[in-house]
Design a protein around this motif. Structure first.
Motif, PDB file in Angstrom:
ATOM      1  N   VAL A 174       0.868  -1.177   0.000  1.00  0.00           N
ATOM      2  CA  VAL A 174       0.000   0.000   0.000  1.00  0.00           C
ATOM      3  C   VAL A 174       0.902   1.224   0.000  1.00  0.00           C
ATOM      4  O   VAL A 174       1.841   1.308   0.810  1.00  0.00           O
ATOM      5  N   ALA A 180       3.296  -0.956   4.020  1.00  0.00           N
ATOM      6  CA  ALA A 180       2.591   0.293   3.725  1.00  0.00           C
ATOM      7  C   ALA A 180       3.579   1.457   3.790  1.00  0.00           C
ATOM      8  O   ALA A 180       4.246   1.656   4.808  1.00  0.00           O
ATOM      9  N   LEU A 207      -6.053  -0.618  -0.048  1.00  0.00           N
ATOM     10  CA  LEU A 207      -5.761  -1.595   0.994  1.00  0.00           C
ATOM     11  C   LEU A 207      -6.453  -2.932   0.690  1.00  0.00           C
ATOM     12  O   LEU A 207      -5.848  -4.001   0.831  1.00  0.00           O
TER      13      LEU A 207
END
Length: 227
Positions: free
Chosen positions: A93, A170, A157
């Protein structure tokens, strides 16, 4: 792999750039990540955070040292082998959502499954389930322009989660969000870790997000300050 063995390990890793004059992006870094970890990577700009994330995600190779995923030394693999490990084990992400504007939220999530041997009906079912996981089941037919920034990041996500990765990386996931959306995303990440045992590694400049993590490592000048 047993519970006591790390899922991912950096073993005395260095990454340099340049030939005549070598610049160290990372120097002699060793780090173990276990299943279920909820960890932040912090540090000033230029400290090596993005380089470390590239190594953790098998997107790059170290100049020296080893990167092991589930006990496998990915530094000894060819491109196809690393791509397989990355595709089967790691979700990503990013700060920018990278959504395809003409696809719906459901269509964007499905893109992560297009090159897998999955029937269209199952692909749709799994993608809808991923959107439900992030609270967007009712927004599946909306295109990105019809979604808020926070909702777009949740679609991104869901796209990372739909492949059931063993670890989620992320990179500044709240960096493009307003405060309320950032707080909502942080809470969602916390729930994914606590309730579903998703292993999460987050690069962030946001102190509020880092404080929610169980573990924080700090990088300065390519070296670990805390681990």
């Amino acid at each position: 792999m047993t519970d006591s063995e790390p899922f991912l390990e950096l073993d005395n890793v260095s990454r340099t750039y340049g030939d005549e004059v070598k610049v160290y992006a990372l120097r002699d870094v060793s780090l173990q990540i276990h299943g279920g970890d909820f960890m932040s990577i912090v540090g000033p700009s230029g400290s090596g955070k993005s380089t470390m994330l590239g190594l953790l995600g098998c997107l790059d190779l170290p100049t020296s040292g080893r990167v092991l995923v589930a006990g496998q030394d990915v530094t000894e693999m060819d491109d196809a082998g690393r791509t397989s490990v990355r595709g089967n084990s790691i979700g990503f992400v990013f700060q920018q959502f990278h959504l395809i504007p003409y696809l719906t939220a459901l269509g964007n999530v499905e893109t992560a499954l297009l090159y897998r041997d999955i029937a269209p009906a199952e692909r749709r079912e799994r993608s809808l389930a991923a959107l439900e996981r992030v609270g967007l089941g009712l927004r599946a037919d909306h295109r990105p322009v019809q979604l808020s920034g926070g909702e777009q990041q949740r679609v991104a996500l869901a796209r990372a989660l739909v492949t059931d990765p063993l670890m989620l990386l992320a990179d500044e996931p709240t960096g493009a969000l307003d405060r309320a959306s950032a707080d909502n995303l942080a809470q969602l990440l916390l729930e994914l870790n606590r309730e579903e045992n998703v292993t999460l590694i987050v690069v962030t400049h946001a102190p509020d997000l880092a404080r929610k993590m169980d573990r924080t490592i700090e990088l300065r000048d390519g070296q670990l300050v805390t681990k």
